[in-house]
Design a protein around this motif. Structure first.
Motif, mmCIF file in Angstrom:
data_model
loop_
_atom_site.group_PDB
_atom_site.id
_atom_site.type_symbol
_atom_site.label_atom_id
_atom_site.label_comp_id
_atom_site.label_asym_id
_atom_site.label_seq_id
_atom_site.Cartn_x
_atom_site.Cartn_y
_atom_site.Cartn_z
ATOM 1 N N LYS A 165 10.538 121.372 -36.825
ATOM 2 C CA LYS A 165 10.560 122.809 -37.107
ATOM 3 C C LYS A 165 10.627 123.043 -38.619
ATOM 4 N N ILE A 166 9.622 123.751 -39.136
ATOM 5 C CA ILE A 166 9.512 124.009 -40.574
ATOM 6 C C ILE A 166 9.791 125.486 -40.827
ATOM 7 N N GLY A 167 10.913 125.766 -41.462
ATOM 8 C CA GLY A 167 11.199 127.139 -41.857
ATOM 9 C C GLY A 167 10.465 127.458 -43.147
ATOM 10 N N ILE A 168 9.624 128.480 -43.137
ATOM 11 C CA ILE A 168 8.854 128.864 -44.331
ATOM 12 C C ILE A 168 9.529 130.084 -44.941
ATOM 13 N N LEU A 197 1.908 118.416 -35.611
ATOM 14 C CA LEU A 197 3.108 117.799 -36.172
ATOM 15 C C LEU A 197 4.267 118.784 -36.311
ATOM 16 N N PHE A 198 3.929 120.056 -36.566
ATOM 17 C CA PHE A 198 4.968 120.996 -36.988
ATOM 18 C C PHE A 198 4.945 122.293 -36.189
ATOM 19 N N GLU A 199 6.120 122.890 -36.086
ATOM 20 C CA GLU A 199 6.249 124.240 -35.545
ATOM 21 C C GLU A 199 6.751 125.130 -36.682
ATOM 22 N N ALA A 200 5.969 126.159 -37.028
ATOM 23 C CA ALA A 200 6.313 127.026 -38.159
ATOM 24 C C ALA A 200 7.331 128.078 -37.737
ATOM 25 N N VAL A 201 8.342 128.282 -38.581
ATOM 26 C CA VAL A 201 9.376 129.292 -38.363
ATOM 27 C C VAL A 201 9.351 130.225 -39.586
ATOM 28 N N PRO A 202 8.741 131.421 -39.479
ATOM 29 C CA PRO A 202 8.585 132.284 -40.654
ATOM 30 C C PRO A 202 9.875 133.023 -41.009
ATOM 31 N N VAL A 203 10.410 132.740 -42.187
ATOM 32 C CA VAL A 203 11.629 133.410 -42.662
ATOM 33 C C VAL A 203 11.244 134.282 -43.849
ATOM 34 N N PHE A 204 11.083 135.572 -43.585
ATOM 35 C CA PHE A 204 10.753 136.520 -44.646
ATOM 36 C C PHE A 204 12.039 136.920 -45.368
ATOM 37 N N VAL A 205 12.004 136.849 -46.698
ATOM 38 C CA VAL A 205 13.153 137.233 -47.516
ATOM 39 C C VAL A 205 12.828 138.582 -48.146
ATOM 40 N N ASP A 206 13.627 139.610 -47.854
ATOM 41 C CA ASP A 206 13.311 140.924 -48.419
ATOM 42 C C ASP A 206 13.879 141.061 -49.824
ATOM 43 N N SER A 207 13.638 142.201 -50.456
ATOM 44 C CA SER A 207 14.008 142.345 -51.868
ATOM 45 C C SER A 207 15.503 142.501 -52.075
ATOM 46 N N ARG A 208 16.287 142.589 -50.995
ATOM 47 C CA ARG A 208 17.751 142.560 -51.105
ATOM 48 C C ARG A 208 18.315 141.186 -50.765
ATOM 49 N N GLY A 209 17.408 140.227 -50.481
ATOM 50 C CA GLY A 209 17.854 138.871 -50.190
ATOM 51 C C GLY A 209 18.204 138.613 -48.741
ATOM 52 N N ASN A 210 17.919 139.573 -47.847
ATOM 53 C CA ASN A 210 18.158 139.348 -46.420
ATOM 54 C C ASN A 210 17.154 138.345 -45.877
ATOM 55 N N PHE A 211 17.605 137.436 -45.019
ATOM 56 C CA PHE A 211 16.725 136.508 -44.314
ATOM 57 C C PHE A 211 16.322 137.149 -42.989
ATOM 58 N N LEU A 234 17.827 126.796 -36.701
ATOM 59 C CA LEU A 234 16.447 127.283 -36.562
ATOM 60 C C LEU A 234 15.411 126.289 -37.059
ATOM 61 N N MET A 235 15.824 125.372 -37.963
ATOM 62 C CA MET A 235 14.810 124.538 -38.614
ATOM 63 C C MET A 235 15.343 123.148 -38.935
ATOM 64 N N ASP A 236 14.383 122.211 -39.042
ATOM 65 C CA ASP A 236 14.696 120.860 -39.506
ATOM 66 C C ASP A 236 14.464 120.731 -41.009
#
Length: 899
Positions: free
Chosen positions: A2-5, A32-46, A110-112
């Motif tokens: 699991k790849i957290g992006i 090989l991989f499962e993508a885990v999209p982690v959007f970071v907003d302009s206040r730093g929230n994941f 959530l991720m490796d």
């Protein structure tokens, strides 16, 4: 695995980070991989982002969501920071509309592995790296200390100076010193110490943000350059009052742009009140400048210092350095950035065709090797890990300067990052796999959970070896790109995107093919990955011509490929080669089907389709007959009008008519089409030379340019039409003139673009699936190439805002979709298409759809809005492409049965 992006973030380069994160998400090897999209907003929230938002063109297209936006007279799209101070509850409500808030302690579950596509402060400065270290999550790139060092341009300069390494002479001016100083005296001092030109940099921003060059002793320009790097702006009453109301709005929008302007929030004249929203700023400036002579605006997150450097006259280059499997630095072939006097700024860096990237830099082998060795030494000196991008200059006197190292490079498909990796034979999917493996090894060497990470490395190595064995069983698809139209650069972007989506799949093996030649003769070239990832179509064509002239592989490239064999032997699927010309017959023996990624002529006119049909090759999009109609905007309009659909009043204007009597030609057009009206080529791509003509001078300039005999543009006419830097303008024997479609008293009026996809039903009948249309927002008079295709540039709202009430919005949407379906039926569109239209909604609810044009092979760049629409319908971009290819294959089988 699991790849957290991690992508987005608070920095001024968040749009490029967003687009880069999407590139990583799409190119991760699905086996090989499962993508885990982690959007970071302009206040730093994941935010664990719902997948379909990844395919929006810009962050503002989905975040903050429309429901969270304050009432705006001008319907402005804004970033989260423009909503002002928000409580935790308010932020959670906004986040819940696009995904799920993730607390830092949840990341480990959530991720490796964390792939960091963040830029600038809070991405490259060690902060996110420290957080991940705390939770024991291995991450990409350099560790905490080298990241913190890599963001600080002043610290880098001081270390280089202390080590006796060559670096341009510099001075640091603090905001306090600047405010207390006499500008003329400061300028005189800097010119005396550093000479002219002077380069001004914001010391803790990305490499293309807050930069200016001063070439003359001009105090006003000097003050503007200092303010740009401090993210300040002074506006005077006289300047403000000279602007029209429309121009004031445009000025504020540009000022608050996070890339070219100072961004938001701001304070006025250092007062405590903070202004968050551009509309409030617009109104406040109008009030203040009624009485005040001038107002100074300062971004609250601006810089406190400015780095001023002497200008280096010489060759500019950029070099990616990676760690090889033994942990030693390996410099990839350095790329020269060729431009005019302009800066290599945000737009030049990210829009294809504006600058030239030559790899390797055109120097003797010994000089290139000197650059590589210097970059490898800096990589080691600064303690960088896994990879870094090092920029520099080779001065006219032969001195080598390195500066502005970046621990995170831009990750758009044709960025230096992938561009140079391709020179050793790695496609983006393979390069990402290599970087993930190298990063895990680097974290383990740094002491992070050595036993657990050793197990992770062992499992990944086994999976990579297994994946290499599977490569040979996939369906081969020729992706044809390039051509010779004014949209050839966009075609290459589309083709690369298709290639990358297919290459990371388990089903397809794409083969990149470049089309050159002319309307009388198509020439096809199979491209190696390194040539496909050149910056633009002209660079690719140049490499093809170089190979055809009999030149051998550049000796530096041969050397680097030998040095990189420990990498490529594990991760590259094929050896690098020279471009190779093939016939259509040979192509048919090589591949199972074709994806045409061309725009305009050739590609959308039916000629290529007929060639492919001769050899039984299935292809995407409409058939030859339908394509030959939709390429001709005049004929398209005529057929649609005959079928009862609404189109603009239109006529063709020919070169012969103009040559016979120019004045009569102009008067005839002015009589039929009152100013302003639209002029555009009748048989070219959707954004090529489309202009709103407002005056006789503009009509004459447009006519002379499109009917010109020479290749180069006439500067005076180009200036009259306000053509952008390096904007292309085709040469034609006729052009199309249309009435300007206006609101005409409608309650709602908007420009939309709607995509569609066709399927075969259970009885073989053609079914047309029409997607929710996107509302297109143009900042200028017409939508530009950048707004349609450049990541982070265009603004589209999907679905279109036909009405505030959901039920009424949906009713109008269904009527619009029904009209678009009729267009597809009248023109016999098959496969997929994009239809552009204006929509009027009357006070009584009546809906009028006015068709602008039809694109039978719409742009398929990563940022194009057709992917926003297909995502709403549940298709990922790969699934959409798979459906397009599947339809082409079934159509070909049906035709074969008939014959």
């Amino acid at each position: 695995m699991k790849i957290g992006i991690f992508f987005g973030g608070p920095s001024r380069e968040r749009e490029i980070s967003f687009a880069g994160g999407r590139t990583v998400y799409d190119n991760l090897d699905k086996a090989l991989f499962e993508a885990v999209p982690v959007f970071v907003d302009s206040r730093g929230n994941f935010i664990l982002l719902d997948w379909h938002y990844i395919y929006k063109g810009t962050i503002r297209d989905f975040y903050p969501p429309v429901s969270a936006l304050p009432v705006s007279e001008h319907k402005l799209q804004v970033y989260l920071e423009s909503l002002g101070e928000l409580t935790q509850t308010e932020q959670d409500r906004i986040i819940a509309e696009v995904g799920r808030r993730v607390q830092p302690h949840e990341l480990r579950d959530l991720m490796d592995f964390a792939f960091l596509a963040l830029h600038g402060p809070a991405g490259e400065d060690g902060a996110i790296q420290g957080l991940l270290e705390w939770y024991g999550i291995p991450y990409s790139g350099s560790g905490i200390l080298p990241s913190a060092f890599g963001i600080d341009k002043i610290a880098q300069k001081k270390l280089l100076h202390a080590l006796g390494r060559p670096t341009p002479a510099f001075r640091v001016v603090t905001a306090e010193e600047w405010d207390a100083a006499d500008p003329q005296a400061t300028l005189d001092y800097l010119v005396r110490e550093l000479g002219l030109p002077l380069v001004f940099k914001a010391p803790r921003q990305g490499s293309s943000i807050g930069i200016s060059i001063l070439r003359e002793v001009d105090v006003a320009k000097f003050q503007a350059a200092m303010d740009r790097s401090l993210f300040r702006k002074t506006v005077t009453r006289d300047d403000w009052q000279r602007l029209s109301e429309r121009d004031k709005l445009a000025w504020v929008q540009h000022l608050t742009d996070i890339r070219d302007g100072i961004g938001l929030p701001v304070v006025l004249d250092d007062e405590p009140t903070v202004i968050y929203h551009p509309e409030i700023l617009l109104n406040t400036l109008s009030e203040r400048l009624e009485t005040a002579d001038a107002v100074r605006l300062t971004n609250v997150d601006g810089e406190s210092q400015v780095l001023v450097e002497s200008f280096v006259h010489g060759r500019e280059f950029s070099c990616i350095v990676v760690e090889d499997p033994s942990g030693k630095p390996l410099a990839l072939p350095p790329t020269e950035i060729v431009k005019g006097e302009e800066m290599f700024d945000y737009r030049s860096k990210y829009l294809p065709g504006l600058s030239r990237k030559i790899t390797p830099i055109d120097l003797p082998e010994t000089e290139i090797q000197r650059i590589r060795e210097a970059c490898e030494e800096m990589f080691t000196t600064f303690g960088f890990q896994v990879y870094a991008r090092l920029d520099g200059f080779l001065a006219q006197d032969g001195q080598l300067f390195l500066n502005d190292p970046n621990t995170t490079s831009g990750m758009l498909p044709a960025s230096f990052f992938f561009h140079q990796a391709a020179e050793i034979g790695l496609n983006p999917s393979q390069f990402l796999t290599f970087l993930i493996r190298t990063s895990v090894a680097a974290r383990r060497r740094g002491g992070m959970q050595p036993v657990r990470l050793a197990g992770l490395l062992a499992r990944l190595d086994t999976a990579v070896a297994s994946r290499a064995h599977e490569e040979r069983t996939r369906t081969k698809v020729a992706v044809i790109m390039g051509g010779y139209s004014s949209e050839r650069h966009i075609s290459v972007e589309s083709g690369r995107n298709i290639y990358e989506k297919l290459s990371s799949s388990v089903k397809y093996e794409p083969v990149p093919v470049f089309l050159a030649g002319n309307s009388q003769e198509f020439r096809l070239y199979v491209l190696p990955i390194n040539v496909m990832l050149k910056d633009n179509a002209d660079d690719i064509r140049e490499k093809i011509e170089y190979a055809e002239a009999g030149h051998d592989l550049h000796p530096v490239l041969a050397r680097i490929r030998r040095e990189a064999e420990a990498i490529t032997s594990t991760y590259a699927g094929q050896a690098t080669a020279q471009p190779r010309r093939v016939s259509f017959e040979e192509l048919a023996d090589m591949v199972d089907e074709v994806f045409i990624a061309l725009h305009g002529r050739p590609g959308e006119d039916g000629a290529l389709q007929r060639e492919l049909e001769k050899f039984g090759l299935p292809y995407n999009g409409s058939g030859a007959d339908s394509s030959s109609v939709t390429i001709n905007k005049f004929e398209t309009n005529r057929r649609l009008r005959e079928a009862g659909l609404r189109v603009a009043e239109h006529r063709m204007a020919s070169r012969l008519e103009w040559q016979a009597d120019a004045e009569g030609f102009y008067r005839s057009l002015e009589t039929q089409f009152p100013y302003p009206f639209i002029a555009k080529p009748a048989d070219d791509g959707c954004s090529s030379a489309v202009k709103k003509i407002k005056t006789r001078a503009e009509l004459e300039a447009f006519t002379r340019l499109i009917f010109r005999d020479q290749e180069d543009l006439m500067p005076e006419d180009a200036a009259t039409l306000h053509l952008g830097f390096k904007e292309e303008f085709p040469q034609k024997d006729a052009f199309l003139v249309e009435t300007l479609i206006s609101r005409d008293g409608a309650a709602h009026f908007l420009e939309v673009t709607g995509g569609l996809l066709t399927h075969f039903g259970p009885n073989g009948e053609l079914q047309i699936e029409v997607f929710e249309a996107s509302e297109a927002l143009a900042t200028g008079e017409v939508l530009s190439l950048e707004e349609k295709f450049l990541a982070g540039e265009g603004q589209n709202i999907t679905p279109a805002r036909y009405a505030p009430e959901p039920q009424e919005r949906q009713r109008i949407s269904e009527e619009v979709k029904a009209e678009l379906r009729r267009v597809a039926e009248v023109l016999d569109i098959q496969g997929y298409a994009r239809i552009d239209a204006f929509v009027r909604v009357r006070d009584n609810g009546a809906v009028e759809v006015l068709i602008i044009e039809v694109n039978s092979l719409p742009g398929m760049t990563p940022a194009t809005c057709i992917f926003h629409q297909t995502a709403l319908a549940g298709y990922t971009p790969y699934q959409f492409i798979d459906q397009i290819l599947d339809f082409g294959k079934k159509r070909s089988e049906k035709l074969a049965l008939k014959s």
